[in-house]
Design a protein around this motif. Structure first.
Motif, PDB file in Angstrom:
ATOM      1  N   VAL A 155       0.872  -1.169   0.000  1.00 14.67           N
ATOM      2  CA  VAL A 155       0.000   0.000   0.000  1.00 14.67           C
ATOM      3  C   VAL A 155       0.912   1.222   0.000  1.00 14.67           C
ATOM      4  CG1 VAL A 155      -1.781   1.266   1.245  1.00 14.67           C
ATOM      5  CG2 VAL A 155      -1.784  -1.234   1.262  1.00 14.67           C
ATOM      6  N   THR A 156       0.716   2.102  -0.986  1.00 20.87           N
ATOM      7  CA  THR A 156       1.540   3.297  -1.121  1.00 20.87           C
ATOM      8  C   THR A 156       0.651   4.515  -0.966  1.00 20.87           C
ATOM      9  OG1 THR A 156       2.961   2.124  -2.657  1.00 20.87           O
ATOM     10  CG2 THR A 156       3.161   4.503  -2.605  1.00 20.87           C
ATOM     11  N   GLY A 157       1.162   5.512  -0.254  1.00 20.16           N
ATOM     12  CA  GLY A 157       0.382   6.732  -0.078  1.00 20.16           C
ATOM     13  C   GLY A 157       1.218   7.791   0.605  1.00 20.16           C
ATOM     14  N   TYR A 158       0.647   8.926   0.727  1.00 18.90           N
ATOM     15  CA  TYR A 158       1.330  10.033   1.400  1.00 18.90           C
ATOM     16  C   TYR A 158       1.252   9.834   2.911  1.00 18.90           C
ATOM     17  CZ  TYR A 158       1.315  12.395  -3.078  1.00 18.90           C
ATOM     18  OH  TYR A 158       1.522  12.719  -4.387  1.00 18.90           O
ATOM     19  N   ALA A 159       2.340  10.184   3.552  1.00 15.39           N
ATOM     20  CA  ALA A 159       2.346  10.111   5.013  1.00 15.39           C
ATOM     21  C   ALA A 159       1.520  11.278   5.553  1.00 15.39           C
ATOM     22  CB  ALA A 159       3.767  10.166   5.538  1.00 15.39           C
ATOM     23  N   VAL A 160       0.631  10.979   6.423  1.00 13.10           N
ATOM     24  CA  VAL A 160      -0.227  11.999   7.003  1.00 13.10           C
ATOM     25  C   VAL A 160       0.153  12.137   8.476  1.00 13.10           C
ATOM     26  CG1 VAL A 160      -2.605  12.646   7.524  1.00 13.10           C
ATOM     27  CG2 VAL A 160      -2.072  11.424   5.418  1.00 13.10           C
ATOM     28  N   ASP A 161       0.385  13.349   8.857  1.00  9.56           N
ATOM     29  CA  ASP A 161       0.683  13.587  10.267  1.00  9.56           C
ATOM     30  C   ASP A 161      -0.567  13.304  11.079  1.00  9.56           C
ATOM     31  OD1 ASP A 161       3.260  14.386   9.727  1.00  9.56           O
ATOM     32  OD2 ASP A 161       2.695  16.487   9.442  1.00  9.56           O
ATOM     33  N   PRO A 162      -0.389  12.647  12.213  1.00  5.46           N
ATOM     34  CA  PRO A 162      -1.583  12.400  13.031  1.00  5.46           C
ATOM     35  C   PRO A 162      -2.166  13.720  13.517  1.00  5.46           C
ATOM     36  CG  PRO A 162       0.413  11.809  14.236  1.00  5.46           C
ATOM     37  CD  PRO A 162       0.823  12.147  12.831  1.00  5.46           C
ATOM     38  N   ALA A 163      -3.471  13.748  13.620  1.00  2.14           N
ATOM     39  CA  ALA A 163      -4.156  14.971  14.058  1.00  2.14           C
ATOM     40  C   ALA A 163      -3.792  15.243  15.511  1.00  2.14           C
ATOM     41  CB  ALA A 163      -5.657  14.809  13.903  1.00  2.14           C
ATOM     42  N   GLN A 164      -3.347  16.451  15.740  1.00  2.54           N
ATOM     43  CA  GLN A 164      -3.003  16.862  17.099  1.00  2.54           C
ATOM     44  C   GLN A 164      -4.273  17.356  17.806  1.00  2.54           C
ATOM     45  OE1 GLN A 164      -0.045  16.552  18.497  1.00  2.54           O
ATOM     46  NE2 GLN A 164       0.853  15.722  16.626  1.00  2.54           N
ATOM     47  N   PRO A 165      -4.530  16.829  18.979  1.00  5.43           N
ATOM     48  CA  PRO A 165      -5.709  17.340  19.686  1.00  5.43           C
ATOM     49  C   PRO A 165      -5.460  18.780  20.117  1.00  5.43           C
ATOM     50  CG  PRO A 165      -4.444  15.891  21.107  1.00  5.43           C
ATOM     51  CD  PRO A 165      -3.805  15.836  19.740  1.00  5.43           C
ATOM     52  N   GLU A 166      -6.552  19.506  20.212  1.00  2.00           N
ATOM     53  CA  GLU A 166      -6.434  20.898  20.650  1.00  2.00           C
ATOM     54  C   GLU A 166      -5.943  20.926  22.084  1.00  2.00           C
ATOM     55  OE1 GLU A 166      -9.882  23.247  20.098  1.00  2.00           O
ATOM     56  OE2 GLU A 166     -10.246  22.484  18.087  1.00  2.00           O
ATOM     57  N   PRO A 167      -5.046  21.858  22.374  1.00  2.94           N
ATOM     58  CA  PRO A 167      -4.558  21.910  23.761  1.00  2.94           C
ATOM     59  C   PRO A 167      -5.705  22.272  24.702  1.00  2.94           C
ATOM     60  CG  PRO A 167      -3.797  23.816  22.514  1.00  2.94           C
ATOM     61  CD  PRO A 167      -4.458  22.883  21.542  1.00  2.94           C
ATOM     62  N   VAL A 168      -5.749  21.557  25.775  1.00  2.66           N
ATOM     63  CA  VAL A 168      -6.802  21.775  26.767  1.00  2.66           C
ATOM     64  C   VAL A 168      -6.358  22.909  27.673  1.00  2.66           C
ATOM     65  CG1 VAL A 168      -8.090  20.741  28.653  1.00  2.66           C
ATOM     66  CG2 VAL A 168      -7.435  19.355  26.681  1.00  2.66           C
ATOM     67  N   THR A 169      -7.185  23.923  27.725  1.00  7.65           N
ATOM     68  CA  THR A 169      -6.860  25.040  28.609  1.00  7.65           C
ATOM     69  C   THR A 169      -7.189  24.627  30.033  1.00  7.65           C
ATOM     70  OG1 THR A 169      -9.049  25.978  28.273  1.00  7.65           O
ATOM     71  CG2 THR A 169      -7.292  26.786  26.854  1.00  7.65           C
ATOM     72  N   VAL A 170      -6.222  24.794  30.881  1.00  6.07           N
ATOM     73  CA  VAL A 170      -6.402  24.419  32.278  1.00  6.07           C
ATOM     74  C   VAL A 170      -7.169  25.533  32.965  1.00  6.07           C
ATOM     75  CG1 VAL A 170      -5.226  23.837  34.411  1.00  6.07           C
ATOM     76  CG2 VAL A 170      -4.263  23.122  32.217  1.00  6.07           C
ATOM     77  N   LYS A 171      -8.312  25.169  33.469  1.00  9.34           N
ATOM     78  CA  LYS A 171      -9.122  26.161  34.174  1.00  9.34           C
ATOM     79  C   LYS A 171      -8.664  26.226  35.620  1.00  9.34           C
ATOM     80  CE  LYS A 171     -13.205  25.807  31.321  1.00  9.34           C
ATOM     81  NZ  LYS A 171     -14.641  25.577  31.279  1.00  9.34           N
ATOM     82  N   PRO A 172      -8.604  27.436  36.179  1.00  7.96           N
ATOM     83  CA  PRO A 172      -8.192  27.531  37.582  1.00  7.96           C
ATOM     84  C   PRO A 172      -9.234  26.877  38.490  1.00  7.96           C
ATOM     85  CG  PRO A 172      -8.934  29.655  36.762  1.00  7.96           C
ATOM     86  CD  PRO A 172      -8.883  28.721  35.580  1.00  7.96           C
TER      87      PRO A 172
END
Length: 154
Positions: free
Chosen positions: A55-72
């Motif tokens: 199987v040949t294809g373009y390497a896809v970067d894994p989706a980075q999850p959005e950074p979770v903002t730490v609530k005080p």
């Protein structure tokens, strides 16, 4: 009905075997060509599967999850309300001190006025009572005057 289940004859059922039928490959419309800047073309990756297919294809970067903002742990609103309460208490304390200071100053001024009245009144009394025994003034002798028919006879 058979009285004894051990003497029940076995039931023969027909076994049906289904084979999957392959679908013919549909001819897809050609994908639109997107112009790509040179140098931004991702690398092509090939993977060999266990059955030998490649199987040949373009390497896809894994989706980075959005950074979770730490609530005080405490909300900003709660902090602001608490700080407002502390400020209000500080102002009230200052107002109580100011009120006490004004009351003390008023009492002090009142005592000064009373003290001045006593001292000044005493000085006036000394002046009045010491003048009655003093012989250095002008003496006026008043004689009996007779007033008859609106005429003064002195």
């Amino acid at each position: 009905m058979y009285p004894d289940p051990a003497h029940h004859p076995p039931v023969q059922r027909a076994v049906e075997v289904h084979q999957p039928t392959p679908y013919p490959l549909a001819v897809a419309a050609p994908a639109p060509v997107v112009s790509v800047q040179p140098g931004s073309v991702p690398a092509v990756a090939s993977i060999v599967l266990p059955d030998g297919r490649v199987v040949t294809g373009y390497a896809v970067d894994p989706a980075q999850p959005e950074p979770v903002t730490v609530k005080p742990a405490v909300s900003r609103t709660a902090v602001n309300v608490a700080l407002g309460g502390v400020g209000f208490l500080a102002v009230c304390g200052g107002l109580i001190l100011l009120t006490s200071f004004i009351a003390a100053l008023t009492a002090f001024i009142t005592q000064l006025i009373v003290l001045a009245a006593v001292i000044f009144g005493g000085w006036i009394a000394v002046q009045v009572f010491s003048a009655s025994g003093h012989q250095g003034g002008t003496t006026v002798n008043i004689r009996k005057a007779v007033i008859k028919r609106n005429h003064f006879h002195g």
